[in-house]
Design a protein around this motif. Structure first.
Motif, mmCIF file in Angstrom:
data_model
loop_
_atom_site.group_PDB
_atom_site.id
_atom_site.type_symbol
_atom_site.label_atom_id
_atom_site.label_comp_id
_atom_site.label_asym_id
_atom_site.label_seq_id
_atom_site.Cartn_x
_atom_site.Cartn_y
_atom_site.Cartn_z
ATOM 1 N N ARG A 57 38.429 21.477 30.532
ATOM 2 C CA ARG A 57 37.745 22.746 30.265
ATOM 3 C C ARG A 57 38.723 23.894 30.061
ATOM 4 O O ARG A 57 38.318 25.021 29.765
ATOM 5 N N GLY A 58 40.020 23.620 30.229
ATOM 6 C CA GLY A 58 41.018 24.665 30.060
ATOM 7 C C GLY A 58 41.103 25.624 31.225
ATOM 8 O O GLY A 58 41.624 26.731 31.092
ATOM 9 N N LEU A 59 40.609 25.208 32.404
ATOM 10 C CA LEU A 59 40.631 26.076 33.580
ATOM 11 C C LEU A 59 42.019 26.144 34.216
ATOM 12 O O LEU A 59 42.324 27.094 34.930
ATOM 13 N N ILE A 60 42.834 25.134 33.978
ATOM 14 C CA ILE A 60 44.214 25.156 34.451
ATOM 15 C C ILE A 60 45.126 24.828 33.274
ATOM 16 O O ILE A 60 44.726 24.118 32.358
ATOM 17 N N ILE B 242 39.924 29.117 41.494
ATOM 18 C CA ILE B 242 38.667 28.580 40.957
ATOM 19 C C ILE B 242 37.684 28.322 42.094
ATOM 20 O O ILE B 242 36.504 28.690 42.015
ATOM 21 N N ALA B 243 38.172 27.711 43.178
ATOM 22 C CA ALA B 243 37.302 27.420 44.323
ATOM 23 C C ALA B 243 36.751 28.711 44.925
ATOM 24 O O ALA B 243 35.561 28.800 45.267
ATOM 25 N N ALA B 244 37.615 29.730 45.034
ATOM 26 C CA ALA B 244 37.182 31.002 45.624
ATOM 27 C C ALA B 244 36.142 31.689 44.742
ATOM 28 O O ALA B 244 35.156 32.248 45.236
ATOM 29 N N LEU B 245 36.344 31.642 43.421
ATOM 30 C CA LEU B 245 35.393 32.284 42.508
ATOM 31 C C LEU B 245 34.063 31.540 42.481
ATOM 32 O O LEU B 245 33.002 32.156 42.361
ATOM 33 N N LEU B 246 34.117 30.216 42.590
ATOM 34 C CA LEU B 246 32.878 29.440 42.663
ATOM 35 C C LEU B 246 32.090 29.811 43.915
ATOM 36 O O LEU B 246 30.859 29.936 43.880
ATOM 37 N N GLU B 247 32.779 30.005 45.032
ATOM 38 C CA GLU B 247 32.120 30.417 46.270
ATOM 39 C C GLU B 247 31.471 31.791 46.136
ATOM 40 O O GLU B 247 30.485 32.092 46.803
ATOM 41 N N ARG B 248 32.028 32.625 45.267
ATOM 42 C CA ARG B 248 31.491 33.972 45.070
ATOM 43 C C ARG B 248 30.396 34.014 44.017
ATOM 44 O O ARG B 248 29.962 35.075 43.602
ATOM 45 N N GLY B 249 29.985 32.863 43.530
ATOM 46 C CA GLY B 249 28.854 32.808 42.624
ATOM 47 C C GLY B 249 29.178 32.754 41.149
ATOM 48 O O GLY B 249 28.270 32.744 40.314
ATOM 49 N N HIS B 250 30.466 32.714 40.793
ATOM 50 C CA HIS B 250 30.833 32.597 39.383
ATOM 51 C C HIS B 250 30.574 31.178 38.888
ATOM 52 O O HIS B 250 30.728 30.206 39.634
ATOM 53 N N ALA C 136 39.606 32.940 32.646
ATOM 54 C CA ALA C 136 40.942 32.354 32.534
ATOM 55 C C ALA C 136 41.528 32.604 31.158
ATOM 56 O O ALA C 136 42.720 32.904 31.017
ATOM 57 N N SER C 137 40.692 32.498 30.130
ATOM 58 C CA SER C 137 41.156 32.747 28.770
ATOM 59 C C SER C 137 41.589 34.195 28.598
ATOM 60 O O SER C 137 42.641 34.480 28.010
ATOM 61 N N ALA C 138 40.786 35.129 29.124
ATOM 62 C CA ALA C 138 41.146 36.546 29.047
ATOM 63 C C ALA C 138 42.401 36.827 29.851
ATOM 64 O O ALA C 138 43.271 37.607 29.444
ATOM 65 N N PHE C 139 42.524 36.158 30.998
ATOM 66 C CA PHE C 139 43.691 36.340 31.859
ATOM 67 C C PHE C 139 44.961 35.899 31.143
ATOM 68 O O PHE C 139 45.975 36.603 31.141
#
Length: 212
Positions: free
Chosen positions: A21-24, A47-55, A64-67
């Protein structure tokens, strides 16, 4: 890959999915060996932290692409010396600061404005004051997109004011005194803004003539 997955607390299958998915970013390769490093581990923990926050994964992929395409901190902070204090944040700290408002669109807008820059796995906000004020406005219920739109419009006026005072100081002050006199120009702008806000708020509070 197995070692990285174990340190991140995920399965190898999940790690492969994130790569697809291009996440890393891809690993460094030496022949048939793929090497992962602390950068990849930090990204997985983010990624794990953002998933916990509802992303969602889709939203994280866009972030990630914008980053990755964002302006480097050296490009932003290295332009000219500044009195503003930059602030370093992890992606999850940024998400906590603007709860629910860190969308790919808002992130890209902040990069375009130059409010944010990237430095490795960290995000750098160019001004602690801007960060604190924008976070306070968002907590009061004002959408982050509206805050940044106002910031863009304010910049147009402040650029004109800066040009006016820069010309004033260059024309009437000795070169060695320009830095010393700079706070005086800022004080004039702050005082005039305060008076203008008083006038505008007073006008808003005054009852309108109904014409009867």
């Amino acid at each position: 890959m197995e070692e990285l997955a174990a340190k991140a607390g995920i399965t190898v299958r999940t790690l492969r999915f994130y790569r697809e998915r291009g996440l890393i970013p891809p690993p460094r390769r030496e022949g048939r060996i793929a090497w992962y490093d602390d950068h990849h581990l930090a990204r997985l923990r983010t990624i794990a932290a953002l998933l916990e926050r509802g992303h969602t994964l889709s939203g994280i992929a866009d972030l990630a692409s914008a980053f990755e395409s964002g302006r480097d901190v050296g490009d932003v902070l290295g332009l000219v010396p500044s009195e503003e204090e930059p602030v370093r944040l992890t992606p999850e700290e940024l998400a906590d600061t603007f709860a629910g408002e860190v969308t790919p669109e808002n992130f890209a807008t902040a990069l375009e404005l130059g409010w944010l820059a990237t430095d490795g796995d960290q995000i750098v906000h160019i001004s602690r004051r801007l960060l604190d004020v924008s976070a306070a406005l968002v907590k009061e219920g004002i959408p982050l997109a509206a805050v940044m739109d106002a910031g863009r419009r304010v910049r147009e006026h402040t650029d004109a004011l800066a040009a006016l005072f820069a010309e004033l100081l260059r024309t009437h002050a000795a070169p060695d005194d320009v830095g010393r006199l700079r706070p005086l120009a800022k004080s004039v702008v702050e005082a005039e803004l305060s008076l203008a806000l008083d006038r505008r708020l007073q006008e808003a509070d005054e009852p309108r003539d109904s014409g009867m």
